[in-house]
Design a protein around this motif. Structure first.
Motif: not given
Length: 922
Positions: A824-828, A844-847
């Motif tokens: 299945s998909s991976m989420h950060y 992890h990911f910054v907007s």
């Protein structure tokens, strides 16, 4: 190389540097640059001037050393201290008081510290603080620097300071991939091991909790919380049995409740609708139940409970009135909904006792793991070329690998000290250690001499009995007569004295002390004497209509002359029950000063072998007929004694002894005793028993413990052994013999074992039947032998049998060759920001939605392989910085800007030395 000195951002001088100007940083300790420099004219410097090094300021806080060599040559030795030293400049206070108690979690304590230091030195802030259970701590004339150490130690945390940002967390620093080994091209010039302290190595620890919330029937009369096994062991095979004990007064059966409502007309009535037991059924006979508030305006205060009404879950408590008449609760300070509290001086329900015992065992195990091996530190002299070529940037708190086969060192150990000359930062020396001290030693220098603390604490009942006895003996002296007409001065001969009654000691010396401790060699300094506050209770002197117990405040006597002895006195008023401790080089009579009693407490001896001894001189001895009445009898070495005033004694040595009220309060303790015959009462209970050989009966069904086999064996009714607890259960299976449980079938000799190597059986398989809502749970295990070792696998299947099911809390680590497969998909974890922030370990990911330039600080102390992505949403610039790591683009950078415009994404990966940067255009 020159180093500029500034005052208010203006340069006021320069120092010419060589390898004698050294930077030193110790974990939670020294953080300074010491400059040893030559100048050709006097420098116009003063306290408060500063230098800057690696974006941090270092200040002159003490007068520099100056040596004039000639008219054109001046040698300066200047200590430039980091920001942490500025915390010494402010007394830690609360509401204008320097001596106070404060209740809160780490966040609240740091906020109070910031309130203090920012009042004289603006700009301090909390960078990161971890959560912990609230505590009540006491402070007295303590600087903010000392308070920070006390707070960290109380919560079992470590602190670090970068610029003026404070970190308070369980562990500062991070594990690195760095490894140093002795030898050419391997990083180490020299490795030296030093012992920190092994006097406190313990391999068997008895754990004790608090005395609270236990009744007299608890575990056969135990007065403190204990767990079932009473003690834990570790490393006994290496160091033998070395016993010790540890007490955690904060661990006891308790429930943290929350106030759900208060009575509108009576603020002393609170409600807790979630209270899950009837308090009235758990009251202790003869003890008043109490409520202690843990949060809110009454935090830290304890109140007696007037009544509890179970149908309404309602508690009414009595007011608390201080000596000055101040009453709680009042219009400003009262309980509110949401306040947390706990109940004490009651017997808690069994579930809370079980939970508290488990917590006690956990904390005892942690203590044992930290104290069951000698504590050592290593001095590392690093290869300068090795450091330079690999761009190594060593920080205190980080974990590095050290390998030296000859010294038997192959371990990951923390860096606790780093130093290097400013002209060559690659010439690094470091100290690594397996324990971290809480210290302020850079401002409290002392020789390592043995401290001796004498404590006197006589309870009120004993004081009153002693006074009555002293008065009785004084009356006896007046009534005594010579019935035979024998006693006259001629019968006092040089070699003998014959008399009817003998009194040894002075009337003024006949007193006892309550809660007083006397510490010679205080803080490791043989020329400092510290005496705590407490009370002096006199057995023969009193102030009419006031009493005979004087209150005395604590005091410290520094800078004593090492060659002189000192007399120690209690200087007590003759008109009020107050006094103070004082010392004198000459003996003083009790009435030498008008309006004062000079009660001689004892003698402090001159320094011998780097330490001082102290002996008490107070007390009286009466000898009458066949009766000796005294306070204390002791041996010349002081190790054996009978303290009749405090009701305690000890006879024996370190290996074999008998004592009462010494090892454990109110208990008779036997250690290393040979007993030839022992008869116990019918209801007797035995705890913490050590035996060499034990057999419950001679034959048939029985239990045997034998020292030779070091095993516990159970026999059936036919005398066949069926179960064994043994330290070599695995001897027939593997070379590594481990302790465990062995069960044997005497009919066919088949057996099963459970050890640290796993579970084995040659009798049958393993069957687990766990009924549940969705069916049954099962375990499938495959075990295969390999030439170079064993491998094992375990798989858990969903009830439907359609696929694997699993829950991972805290992360997932894959070490197999096939890696990780996801169907299945991976989420950060994603975070949206518009202002400057410091990223955490979860990001992890910054907007970035900012419309003006902002700065994003990468997380401190990252793990190797940490991955961060930062995307620009708008045209405004995004700058990226790191507080404790270097960043690498084309070269080393202190600031990196994300891409060139809207939609660009930056990628940062930490490789153990640098944050590596790449970016992707939109």
């Amino acid at each position: 190389m020159n180093l500029s000195i500034y005052r208010n951002a203006q340069e006021v001088g320069k120092l010419t540097l060589d390898d004698r100007t050294v930077f030193t940083h110790k974990l939670m300790g020294e953080h300074k640059i010491v400059a040893d420099s030559i100048a050709h004219a006097p420098l116009a410097i003063q306290l408060g001037d500063y230098i800057e090094w690696l974006n941090e300021r270092y200040y002159i806080n003490t007068a520099p050393s100056l040596e004039k060599i000639n008219n054109f040559t001046y040698r300066y030795v200047i200590e430039f201290e980091g920001e942490v030293y500025r915390l010494y400049n402010k007394i830690f206070m609360d509401e204008g008081q320097a001596s106070f108690s404060y209740h809160g979690d780490p966040q609240l304590f740091l906020e109070l510290l910031l309130t203090n230091i920012n009042s004289i030195d603006a700009g301090w802030y909390i960078e990161n603080v971890e959560d912990a259970t609230a505590q009540t701590l006491s402070f007295s004339d303590t600087s903010c620097r000392e308070a920070l150490t006390q707070i960290a130690e109380a919560f079992g945390m470590e602190f670090s300071i970068v610029a003026k940002g404070i970190y308070l967390q369980k562990t500062v620093g991070a594990e690195t991939t760095l490894q140093f080994e002795y030898g050419r091209g391997k990083g180490l010039y020299n490795l030296q091991r030093n012992r920190i302290d092994d006097k406190n190595v313990v391999t068997r620890v008895y754990g004790f909790g608090a005395r609270k919330n236990l009744d007299q029937d608890y575990r056969d009369g135990a007065t403190r919380l204990v767990f079932e096994d009473r003690y834990l062991e570790q490393n006994t095979e290496l160091y033998g049995v070395r016993e010790g004990s540890v007490t955690f007064d904060e661990v006891y059966p308790q429930r943290t409740g929350t106030v759900t409502g208060i009575d509108a007309e009576d603020r002393r009535i609170i409600k807790d609708t979630d209270l899950n037991f009837n308090v009235n059924e758990y009251l202790l006979e003869g003890t008043v139940a109490k409520i202690v508030f843990k949060t809110g305006t009454l935090a830290g205060y304890e109140f007696e409970i007037e009544y509890y009404r179970h149908p309404d879950k309602e508690i009414r408590f009595n007011p608390f009135v201080e000596e000055n008449g101040y009453t709680l609760p009042n219009d400003l300070n009262y309980p509110e909904a949401g306040d947390e509290y706990t109940l004490v001086d009651i017997k808690m329900p069994e579930a809370y006792i079980i939970a508290a015992e488990a917590e006690l065992q956990t904390q005892t195990q942690t203590y044992l793991e930290e104290n069951s091996a000698p504590r050592v530190m290593y001095d590392l002299n690093l290869d300068e070329k090795y450091v330079r070529e690999r761009g190594i940037d060593l920080h205190v708190g980080n974990i590095v690998g050290v390998l030296d086969a000859q010294l038997g060192v192959d371990a990951k150990i923390r860096v606790v000290e780093v130093s290097y000359p400013l002209v060559n930062p690659d010439a690094v020396t470091a100290v690594i250690a397996d324990s971290i001290p809480y210290t302020i030693q850079e401002r409290l220098v002392a020789n390592a001499v043995e401290n001796r603390t004498e404590i006197r604490d006589v309870d009120r009942e004993r004081i009153e009995l002693a006074r009555r006895s002293a008065l009785r003996f004084r009356n006896l002296q007046d009534l005594i007569f010579d019935p035979d007409g024998y006693f006259d001065p001629e019968n006092i001969k040089p070699l003998s004295i014959e008399t009817l009654m003998l009194s040894v000691g002075a009337k003024s010396q006949n007193f006892g002390l309550i809660g007083v401790s006397i510490e010679a060699n205080a803080d490791g300094n043989a020329n400092t004497l510290s005496i705590s506050g407490g009370q002096l209770a006199h057995y023969e002197i009193e102030i009419e209509e006031l009493g005979y117990v004087w209150n005395i405040d604590p005091v410290v006597f520094p800078d004593l002359d090492p060659v002189k002895p000192y007399y120690v006195y209690a200087r007590c008023s003759t008109t009020s029950l107050t006094g103070e401790w004082t010392i004198s080089e000459e003996p003083q009579r009790v009435d030498a000063e008008a309006g004062k009693y000079l009660f001689n407490l004892g003698v402090l001896y001159p320094v011998t072998d780097g330490r001082r001894d102290f002996d008490f001189t107070n007390g009286m001895t009466f000898i009458n007929g066949d009766t000796i009445t005294t306070g204390r009898i002791k041996s010349l070495d002081g190790l054996n004694f009978f303290d009749l005033s405090e009701g305690k004694f000890k006879i024996g040595n370190e290996d074999s002894s008998l004592d009462f009220n010494v090892t454990e309060e109110g208990k008779l303790t036997l250690k290393g005793v040979l007993v030839s015959s022992l008869i116990l009462a019918d209801t007797a209970a035995i705890g913490n028993l050590t035996v060499r050989n034990l057999r419950t009966r001679d034959e048939g069904r029985r239990v045997e413990i034998t020292e030779a086999t070091n095993a516990v064996t159970l026999f059936d009714e036919d005398g066949n052994y069926v179960t064994t607890l043994d330290d070599q259960v695995d001897e027939n299976f593997v070379q590594q013999r481990l302790a465990g449980l062995k069960a044997r079938n005497p009919n066919n000799e088949r057996q099963s074992t459970i050890t640290g190597n796993g579970m084995r059986t040659d009798g049958s398989g393993i069957y687990i039947d766990a009924p549940g809502a969705s069916g049954r749970a099962s375990i499938y295990a495959k075990y295969a032998g390999a030439k170079n070792g064993d491998s094992a696998a375990i798989a858990g299947y969903a009830p439907t049998g359609t696929g694997l099911a699993g829950l991972f809390v805290g992360g997932l680590k894959i070490t197999g060759a096939n890696g990780l497969y996801l169907s299945s998909s991976m989420h950060y974890n994603t975070r949206r920001i518009s202002t400057s922030v410091t990223l955490t370990s979860r990001d992890h990911f910054v907007s970035c939605y900012n419309t003006q330039t902002i700065t994003v600080y990468l997380p401190r102390s990252p793990e190797v392989g940490r991955h961060i992505e930062i995307r620009r949403i708008n045209d405004a610039a995004v700058a990226v910085k790191s507080a404790d790591r270097r960043m690498l683009q084309a070269g080393q950078e202190s600031t990196i800007y994300v891409g060139g415009g809207r939609g660009d994404t930056a990628h940062f990966v930490y490789d153990g030395q640098y944050w590596l940067y790449n970016h992707m255009n939109r």
